[in-house]
Structures are given as structure tokens and as C-alpha cells.
Design an enzyme around this catalytic site. Sequence first.
Site, short mmCIF file in Angstrom:
data_model
loop_
_atom_site.label_atom_id
_atom_site.label_comp_id
_atom_site.label_asym_id
_atom_site.label_seq_id
_atom_site.Cartn_x
_atom_site.Cartn_y
_atom_site.Cartn_z
N SER A 111 0.84 -1.18 0.00
CA SER A 111 0.00 0.00 0.00
C SER A 111 0.89 1.25 0.00
CB SER A 111 -0.97 -0.02 1.18
OG SER A 111 -1.97 0.96 1.02
N ASP A 118 -8.50 -6.30 -4.99
CA ASP A 118 -8.17 -5.12 -4.18
C ASP A 118 -9.27 -4.07 -4.28
OD1 ASP A 118 -7.05 -2.79 -3.06
OD2 ASP A 118 -5.04 -3.37 -3.67
N HIS A 176 -6.79 -6.06 -0.53
CA HIS A 176 -5.71 -5.07 -0.46
C HIS A 176 -4.63 -5.51 0.52
CE1 HIS A 176 -3.81 -1.21 -0.96
NE2 HIS A 176 -3.86 -0.97 0.34
#
Length: 393
Positions: free
Chosen positions: A47, A261, A302
Site C-alpha cells: 500500500s 483489491d 488489499h
Amino acid sequence: MIWWTSNPDAVIDFGWRAMHTAVDSGKTVVSNYYGSSANKSYYTGCSDGGRQGLQSFQMFPEDFDGVVVGSPAAWLSHQQAWSIWMTKHVFPVNGSSWIPSDMWSVIGDEVIKQCDTIDGVADGIINDPWRCYFRPETLACRSNSTDSCLTSDQIDALNKIYHPWIDVNQTYVFDGYLPGGEAQYDSVHLASTAPDSIGLDFFEYLVYNDTNWDWQTLTYADAVFFEELNPGQMIANSHDLTEFAGESHNGKVIHFVGLGDPNISPGQSLHYYRQVEQYMNLNSDLDIDDYYRFFPVPGMAHCSGGIGANAFGAADTSSATPPLAFDADHSALLAMVQWVEEGIAPSKIIATKYVDDDSSNGVNFTRPICMYPQEITYTGNGSIWNATNFDCE
């Protein structure tokens, strides 16, 4: 996010300086303590941590020898605009384009019905969602329908959600969602009563310094302004890896992304990989497979979670670590170490799905993650829940 407007130095720290300074300091501590410098240095993050990894080798190619990045928030200017843009497709709440939360499971079931067996295995996981040409029209409300169906405006909204954001003059802005992650897609940008707070904070506090900014007026021009401003040099979207990957340094990248995601379009990771390949082929003699390998992870959300096998020894890839076996075949980080130090490049990594993503509950199934553009292929023999019965082709 008020610190963004009151502390310009903190914005630079967030953008790149804190990471680089910490790396330099860490190397100094190691050298002073052991009396010699570390032979190699590695990084793994997902991320914004993925963005930091990309930023490191783009700005400071000597910092790391190997970088493992996941779902990187690299093109922040476009990504944060996109997070608001996606919300605009379905707003206002309870309007004609609004898709209620309970409808997303219906949409997800229809996606699986249409596309699950494209890869030859009925397991509820779409290995290659780019091959899934989902037709939401099959859920259109008939004259006698009362629920669990889609109106014309909702179908139009879905088509926009699943397709890239293309602006005037065919300008590519950001990728869309991929079919197969619907269980997560309603949780971030598409079923909230307001846009994603992170994207909103970026524009209200960092870009415009105006908490009265009307997000419903957002256009591509706002993404352009953000990019031109580039506060703290936080955008990590350079495609030039020459210094990092060239003979003088010989750095390596493993890049993974969950194909379900909900936070950052997984298609954006593929877009970045392709842009790097294009730039480097035009401007160097390097072969991308020698320094950069991309691993899409079917069914993963994610950085972790989702319905797919998601434990493979990389940052945040599961709440359960280490994976089933802690070696270069099962760990992205150890695969990176082996690539850098032994010259053995990974073409697949075995991922584990634990029951409820908790290793103490035992293994649910295993599955290989294949290096793009190879795809997971069932051999036709043995359990579909055992990675040994799949190839990468």
C-alpha cells in the site's frame, strides 16, 4: 490530516525523506556495530509501504538491492482523484445509480457464474479477471422484478466502475475495478455515504487547503493539479529504473497485487509494470525479466485478506505469518534474497490460504502465484486445493 497544512516538513518526510533517512541511519548503525557494512539490503512493504518501496529505488537506487512491493499507492495524484471519481458513479445515496450493499453479493455471485470456470476450475476464484467479460445486463430488472436486480442507471454505473477512467482525447487517468472482488468493492468507494476519507483529506488539506472544497465537482483537472503540485515529492510514478537495475547496481523488484483489491485498482499495478517495460525497452538494453517480476494474486484483497491464497511471506499478505513453509518457494522476501544473492529468479511463489486467515486454524488450501504473463493452469489431476496440481503457463 491537519498536520499537512501546518507542517510542510512533515509532508516532505511523508513523501520520501523519513524513509531515506531511516535507511541511511540503519546502515550507519549496522556498520558501526559490526565494523563493516551490510552486504545486501532488502525492503518489503504494501500500500503506502509499496509506494515507499517504489520511491526508494526511483529516487535513491542504491538504498536497496531487492525491493518487494505490494499494491503500491504510487500514482497518488490520480489514485486519490479516482477514489472520489468512483464514488461519483453511484451517488447520491439512494439515487437512481446507487447500488445498495446487499446487492454487491448478488453481483459477485453473477460474476462467478459467468467467469469462474474460464480457468478450467470451479473454485469461486477468478485467476485472470482480465479474461472475464462480465455482462451486468443479465441482472437487469424485468417487468415483474421486485428486488435482486439492476436498473438501467445501475448497470451504466457498473460498466463505468469496471472500466478505466478515460478522459478527453482518450487520456488514461486510472484503471477500473476487476470482476471477482465484489465482496470487498462495496466497502471502500462504492457503498459509503461519503467519498473515501483518505482521498477527500488529500484534496481538502494537502492539495487545496480548503475543507469546503466540493468533491462532487472533481474532474481530471484536479488530478492534473495534484500531480503538478506534487507536495513532498510523494508521487512515485517514474518508469526509469536504469540506475537501479543497470549493471552498476543490478537491483531487483518483485511486485505483487491482489486482484480483488478494493482500495487501489489492481489494474493500476499492471499498468505501471507495462509502462516500466515500455520505457526501459525504449531507453535501455535491459530485459525486464532480469530485474522486475510482477505477480498478480487471484482473489486477494488489499495487501491481505480476500478469498484467495494470501500468505506468501511478504508484507501484510496475511494475518498469519510465516506461510506454510518459510523458504524461497513459499516466501516472496526469501525468493528475493535468493534472486539477488544466488541469481535464481522466481517464476512462481506458493501461497497458502489458512482457515479464517489464521495459521493456528490450519491450512485451507494452497495455490501458486504465477509471474505475469503466465497464468495458473490446473493439470487436470488431483485436488484443486493443492498447489502441486497446478502449473504456471
